[in-house]
Scaffold this motif. Sequence first.
Motif, PDB file in Angstrom:
ATOM      1  N   VAL A   1      -8.659 -22.563  -4.294  1.00 28.32           N
ATOM      2  CA  VAL A   1      -9.397 -23.261  -3.236  1.00 28.32           C
ATOM      3  C   VAL A   1     -10.024 -24.544  -3.781  1.00 28.32           C
ATOM      4  O   VAL A   1      -9.898 -25.627  -3.179  1.00 28.32           O
ATOM      5  CB  VAL A   1     -10.482 -22.350  -2.639  1.00 28.32           C
ATOM      6  CG1 VAL A   1     -11.365 -23.127  -1.659  1.00 28.32           C
ATOM      7  CG2 VAL A   1      -9.851 -21.155  -1.942  1.00 28.32           C
ATOM      8  N   GLN A   2     -10.706 -24.422  -4.915  1.00 33.77           N
ATOM      9  CA  GLN A   2     -11.384 -25.585  -5.479  1.00 33.77           C
ATOM     10  C   GLN A   2     -10.380 -26.651  -5.929  1.00 33.77           C
ATOM     11  O   GLN A   2     -10.606 -27.853  -5.741  1.00 33.77           O
ATOM     12  CB  GLN A   2     -12.257 -25.153  -6.666  1.00 33.77           C
ATOM     13  CG  GLN A   2     -13.416 -24.254  -6.283  1.00 33.77           C
ATOM     14  CD  GLN A   2     -14.376 -24.919  -5.298  1.00 33.77           C
ATOM     15  OE1 GLN A   2     -14.672 -26.102  -5.423  1.00 33.77           O
ATOM     16  NE2 GLN A   2     -14.833 -24.162  -4.318  1.00 33.77           N
ATOM     17  N   THR A   3      -9.266 -26.210  -6.518  1.00 30.51           N
ATOM     18  CA  THR A   3      -8.267 -27.169  -6.991  1.00 30.51           C
ATOM     19  C   THR A   3      -7.639 -27.932  -5.835  1.00 30.51           C
ATOM     20  O   THR A   3      -7.480 -29.156  -5.886  1.00 30.51           O
ATOM     21  CB  THR A   3      -7.174 -26.444  -7.802  1.00 30.51           C
ATOM     22  OG1 THR A   3      -7.778 -25.829  -8.944  1.00 30.51           O
ATOM     23  CG2 THR A   3      -6.102 -27.412  -8.273  1.00 30.51           C
ATOM     24  N   ALA A   4      -7.274 -27.230  -4.780  1.00 30.88           N
ATOM     25  CA  ALA A   4      -6.650 -27.894  -3.626  1.00 30.88           C
ATOM     26  C   ALA A   4      -7.590 -28.922  -2.993  1.00 30.88           C
ATOM     27  O   ALA A   4      -7.142 -29.961  -2.501  1.00 30.88           O
ATOM     28  CB  ALA A   4      -6.225 -26.855  -2.596  1.00 30.88           C
ATOM     29  N   SER A   5      -8.874 -28.631  -3.033  1.00 30.46           N
ATOM     30  CA  SER A   5      -9.828 -29.496  -2.330  1.00 30.46           C
ATOM     31  C   SER A   5     -10.082 -30.819  -3.038  1.00 30.46           C
ATOM     32  O   SER A   5     -10.598 -31.756  -2.418  1.00 30.46           O
ATOM     33  CB  SER A   5     -11.159 -28.753  -2.142  1.00 30.46           C
ATOM     34  OG  SER A   5     -11.827 -28.583  -3.391  1.00 30.46           O
ATOM     35  N   VAL A   6      -9.735 -30.921  -4.330  1.00 24.68           N
ATOM     36  CA  VAL A   6     -10.074 -32.138  -5.081  1.00 24.68           C
ATOM     37  C   VAL A   6      -8.843 -32.926  -5.517  1.00 24.68           C
ATOM     38  O   VAL A   6      -8.924 -33.751  -6.429  1.00 24.68           O
ATOM     39  CB  VAL A   6     -10.941 -31.795  -6.318  1.00 24.68           C
ATOM     40  CG1 VAL A   6     -12.278 -31.214  -5.879  1.00 24.68           C
ATOM     41  CG2 VAL A   6     -10.222 -30.834  -7.261  1.00 24.68           C
ATOM     42  N   GLN A   7      -7.710 -32.685  -4.880  1.00 26.54           N
ATOM     43  CA  GLN A   7      -6.511 -33.467  -5.216  1.00 26.54           C
ATOM     44  C   GLN A   7      -6.574 -34.825  -4.513  1.00 26.54           C
ATOM     45  O   GLN A   7      -6.661 -34.895  -3.292  1.00 26.54           O
ATOM     46  CB  GLN A   7      -5.253 -32.693  -4.806  1.00 26.54           C
ATOM     47  CG  GLN A   7      -5.034 -31.426  -5.604  1.00 26.54           C
ATOM     48  CD  GLN A   7      -5.067 -31.660  -7.091  1.00 26.54           C
ATOM     49  OE1 GLN A   7      -4.167 -32.290  -7.647  1.00 26.54           O
ATOM     50  NE2 GLN A   7      -6.102 -31.168  -7.756  1.00 26.54           N
TER      51      GLN A   7
END
Length: 482
Positions: free
Chosen positions: A316-322
């Motif tokens: 979740v966190q990775t997808a949100s900061v791309q």
Amino acid sequence: MSDYDKYTTPLSSRYASEEMSSIFSLRNRFSTWRKLWLNLAIAEKELGLDVISEEAIEQMKAHLTINDEEIAAASKQEAIVRHDVMAHVHTFGETCPKAAGIIHLGATSCFVTDNADLIFLRDAYDILIPKLVNVINRLSKFALEYKDLPVLGWTHFQPAQLTTLGKRVTLWIQELLWDLRNFVRARNDIGLRGVKGTTGTQASFLTLFHGDHDKVEALDKRVAELLGFSTVYPVTGQTYSRKIDIDVLAPLSSFAATAHKMATDIRLLANLKELEEPFEKSQIGSSAMAYKRNPMRCERVCSLARHLGSLFNDAVQTASVQWFERTLDDSAIRRISLPSAFLTADILLSTLLNISSGLVVYPKVIERRIMGELPFMATENIIMAMVEHGASRQEVHEAIRVLSHQAAAVVKEQGGDNDLIERVRQDKFFEPIWNELDSLLEPSTFVGRAPQQVEKFVANDVKQALAAFQNDITDVEVKLNV
């Protein structure tokens, strides 16, 4: 350094199956890159790129599985160029000199890294799904075997109305059926990034095919077909959307909750001495207390389930900061979280298979606990029976209330057995129903439709869910390494 001088993750060194560890191994990763380069070359040649020779393709086919020496050579090359993909392009080219000039033609690094990851995720689910099917199947057999065995029900972990052991197990199975649905859905939704180029525009491939858009689209589709995918994501940046990782890990996180709840129930029942996980003859429960039979398998499930549930947040966190078409802050965390999630889920399923194959039931302990609580639960039946013999409900209620409080004092204050029924047998007021007391206290009359619910649930819901997986069902015993 010796391997004993370096940290290794227990997920692969101690717990996970060889087949799951193999999927995320370096050899499989680099060999899959070679498979991707091969299929890209095949598709490009089919679509008219004559620069790719048959000799090049045959050499690539002959060296798809990377050997130890080539892995070492690529590692040395990476130390020089500081780029893992280009190091392997170089190494593969040295192994296949006829193909050296066309390996990775038109592609960006994510052609191999992202497409390989998607292949690994699909293949990992193909290992998990049959294991989950067999957990469900074995628990369903257990539920049918004990569909009629009354057990004390618990709400708030306080004694409640009776149920049956089989009915309790169906609560676990129902959640596992939802997990199976989610696993299959996630697996089948995985597509391929395909052939998209550096920022997803396919510009390099449009140049290769001299502006022929149809051939570029055909290339994307053909590479996917060669790799066994029916779906190619229609648009991407440099990477496939990291939201896909959310969709892939969400079912695993949800399954972790199911596993934790089931294992916790068994741990509590083990404390009550009603149900135990398998315990091997030579197994030691405690280094100090020789009599102990610790529920170590279920404790392991709870421990690892907490880890698996937490990994969802990484996605979740990775997808949100791309940012825009890509950033590289996704790389390191995905190298850890994606393999960890599948290795952990694999361990949980293998452990649940072992547990579900050898659950031990203690009916006499169960019966004793029921009879310790059943007299209180039977008070309504006693009142109804007395009323049928002409007594006033209010008078009966008061009489049974007084006796119930006396019996409760014996249990709670004196540590004695529940003697309510003996008090009823000795009270002349209740003489009209003395000969009915045994039938009024028959545990099977307190379980409602639990046996019928088990039969119908297994015959309908479980059978329907497992119909497509009959070839995966097995009775093979699952041994745990530790």
